[in-house]
Design a protein around this motif. Structure first.
Motif, PDB file in Angstrom:
ATOM      1  N   LYS A 135      -6.705  10.371 -14.444  1.00  0.00           N
ATOM      2  CA  LYS A 135      -6.395  10.496 -13.015  1.00  0.00           C
ATOM      3  C   LYS A 135      -7.702  10.687 -12.255  1.00  0.00           C
ATOM      4  CE  LYS A 135      -1.673  12.118 -13.519  1.00  0.00           C
ATOM      5  NZ  LYS A 135      -1.155  10.793 -13.110  1.00  0.00           N
ATOM      6  N   SER A 168      -3.031   1.867 -10.600  1.00  0.00           N
ATOM      7  CA  SER A 168      -3.235   2.265  -9.200  1.00  0.00           C
ATOM      8  C   SER A 168      -2.570   3.599  -8.914  1.00  0.00           C
ATOM      9  CB  SER A 168      -2.689   1.188  -8.270  1.00  0.00           C
ATOM     10  OG  SER A 168      -1.312   0.960  -8.503  1.00  0.00           O
ATOM     11  N   GLY A 169      -1.523   3.929  -9.659  1.00  0.00           N
ATOM     12  CA  GLY A 169      -0.850   5.199  -9.457  1.00  0.00           C
ATOM     13  C   GLY A 169      -1.629   6.397  -9.941  1.00  0.00           C
ATOM     14  N   VAL A 173      -6.249   8.345  -6.411  1.00  0.00           N
ATOM     15  CA  VAL A 173      -6.099   8.713  -4.998  1.00  0.00           C
ATOM     16  C   VAL A 173      -7.468   8.594  -4.350  1.00  0.00           C
ATOM     17  CG1 VAL A 173      -5.592  10.558  -3.344  1.00  0.00           C
ATOM     18  CG2 VAL A 173      -4.117  10.228  -5.343  1.00  0.00           C
ATOM     19  N   SER A 224      -8.992   5.210   6.329  1.00  0.00           N
ATOM     20  CA  SER A 224      -7.690   4.821   5.775  1.00  0.00           C
ATOM     21  C   SER A 224      -7.538   3.311   5.574  1.00  0.00           C
ATOM     22  CB  SER A 224      -6.560   5.340   6.685  1.00  0.00           C
ATOM     23  OG  SER A 224      -6.601   6.746   6.768  1.00  0.00           O
ATOM     24  N   ASP A 244      -6.537  -0.284   3.814  1.00  0.00           N
ATOM     25  CA  ASP A 244      -5.396  -0.729   3.023  1.00  0.00           C
ATOM     26  C   ASP A 244      -5.901  -1.130   1.644  1.00  0.00           C
ATOM     27  OD1 ASP A 244      -3.176  -1.817   1.886  1.00  0.00           O
ATOM     28  OD2 ASP A 244      -2.865  -3.391   3.373  1.00  0.00           O
ATOM     29  N   ALA A 291      -1.726  -0.912  -3.657  1.00  0.00           N
ATOM     30  CA  ALA A 291      -0.883   0.123  -4.258  1.00  0.00           C
ATOM     31  C   ALA A 291      -1.612   1.453  -4.456  1.00  0.00           C
ATOM     32  CB  ALA A 291      -0.350  -0.372  -5.603  1.00  0.00           C
ATOM     33  N   VAL A 292      -2.915   1.489  -4.220  1.00  0.00           N
ATOM     34  CA  VAL A 292      -3.678   2.728  -4.375  1.00  0.00           C
ATOM     35  C   VAL A 292      -3.417   3.643  -3.181  1.00  0.00           C
ATOM     36  CG1 VAL A 292      -5.990   3.732  -4.552  1.00  0.00           C
ATOM     37  CG2 VAL A 292      -5.470   1.585  -5.715  1.00  0.00           C
ATOM     38  N   ARG A 293      -3.108   4.890  -3.470  1.00  0.00           N
ATOM     39  CA  ARG A 293      -2.857   5.849  -2.394  1.00  0.00           C
ATOM     40  C   ARG A 293      -4.157   6.213  -1.688  1.00  0.00           C
ATOM     41  NH1 ARG A 293       0.381  10.412  -5.618  1.00  0.00           N
ATOM     42  NH2 ARG A 293      -0.990   9.610  -7.262  1.00  0.00           N
ATOM     43  N   VAL A 294      -4.116   6.196  -0.366  1.00  0.00           N
ATOM     44  CA  VAL A 294      -5.270   6.553   0.453  1.00  0.00           C
ATOM     45  C   VAL A 294      -4.864   7.673   1.393  1.00  0.00           C
ATOM     46  CG1 VAL A 294      -7.018   5.752   2.085  1.00  0.00           C
ATOM     47  CG2 VAL A 294      -6.089   4.167   0.382  1.00  0.00           C
ATOM     48  N   VAL A 295      -5.664   8.736   1.434  1.00  0.00           N
ATOM     49  CA  VAL A 295      -5.423   9.842   2.356  1.00  0.00           C
ATOM     50  C   VAL A 295      -6.670  10.045   3.208  1.00  0.00           C
ATOM     51  CG1 VAL A 295      -3.749  10.954   0.841  1.00  0.00           C
ATOM     52  CG2 VAL A 295      -6.170  11.577   0.667  1.00  0.00           C
ATOM     53  N   PRO A 324      -2.158  14.798  -2.455  1.00  0.00           N
ATOM     54  CA  PRO A 324      -0.855  15.319  -2.893  1.00  0.00           C
ATOM     55  C   PRO A 324      -1.008  16.568  -3.756  1.00  0.00           C
ATOM     56  CG  PRO A 324      -0.909  12.936  -3.106  1.00  0.00           C
ATOM     57  CD  PRO A 324      -2.302  13.353  -2.749  1.00  0.00           C
TER      58      PRO A 324
END
Length: 263
Positions: free
Chosen positions: A3, A27-28, A31, A37, A39, A42-46, A53
């Motif tokens: 991770k 991709s999961g 993060v 931000s 695009d 499928a990769v999470r962007v914060v 998270p």
């Protein structure tokens, strides 16, 4: 199943991310913290550390932001105390990160370069003696996704590494610029001058990468006594103002600047 928390997704961060995904990282399991931000599929962007998270427990936190903002960016990530912290910032020492992440933090310092974007980069890493082998192996594996990886034990050498390979692509691009301009000065059409310079630099680099010969020997292989290459090299290798002396001076200047960035 590693991770990854990637802090910063500019040119180098995005190159590493692409390399990991190509190598099968899910991709999961990634993060990205990036205020703009982007695009990333499928990769999470914060947008900030606060938005990571709460159930995400990274094995590695990678700092890929500019050295100038590192002091304000790093401290909130100290809460990930079970993570390995990997920095790719020029000039920022292991002591800099330890001050902000805590005495028990596992820290690896690395310097990649921009050919990582085409998986032809080289990264040099440094870690303190107490860093576990597993942490070193994890960092090496992630960085190998974008090219070669080497290690030094003396952190003082990292500023020289930055000056040679970190900044080095700019020196090569300048060479291509200069060759193009010289061709124009001798009457070549602009498009041809650019094509010749670009292909020659790229081709020579690939030959150097694949050849068992040293750079010195490859240079000699091209140089016939009394020929055109010898005439050019008599200028480029002039003792007082040629490329060797200029490069020594340039790398020294970059090394000095790296030490200044360390504060």
């Amino acid at each position: 199943m590693t991770k990854i928390l990637l802090v910063g997704c500019g040119k180098m961060g995005s190159a590493m991310l692409a390399g990991w995904l190509e190598r099968g990282v899910s991709s999961g399991d990634v993060v990205v913290v990036e205020p703009s931000s982007p695009d990333l599929g499928a990769v999470r962007v914060v947008a900030s550390d606060a938005a990571v998270p709460s159930d995400f427990a990274p094995d590695v936190v990678i700092f890929a932001v500019k050295p100038q903002v590192m002091a304000e960016v790093v401290p909130p990530y100290a809460r990930f105390e079970r993570s390995v912290f990997l920095s790719i910032a020029a000039g920022k020492t292991i002591a800099f990160f330890r001050q902000r992440l805590g005495a028990k933090a596992i820290i690896v310092r690395a310097m990649p370069n921009t050919p990582a974007a085409v998986r032809r980069g080289i990264t040099v890493c440094c870690a303190e003696a107490g860093v576990p082998t597993g942490a070193r192996d994890l960092c090496q594996s992630l960085l190998e996704a974008v090219g070669e990886v080497g290690w030094v034990e003396d952190e003082g050498l990292m500023d020289v590494v930055t000056a040679v390979s970190g900044s080095g692509p700019a020196y090569i691009f300048l060479l291509a610029e200069a060759m193009e301009a010289a061709g124009l000065a001798q009457g070549l059409p602009p498009a041809l001058a650019e094509r010749l310079a670009r292909a020659t630099v790229a081709g020579a680099g690939e030959l150097l990468r694949q050849s068992a010969d040293t750079a010195e020997q490859l240079r000699k292989n091209v140089t016939s006594p009394g020929g055109t290459t010898a005439a050019a090299l008599s200028v480029l290798m002039a003792e007082s103002h040629g490329i060797p002396s200029l490069m020594t001076e340039a790398v020294a200047a970059a090394t000095h600047r790296g030490r200044e960035l360390a504060g």
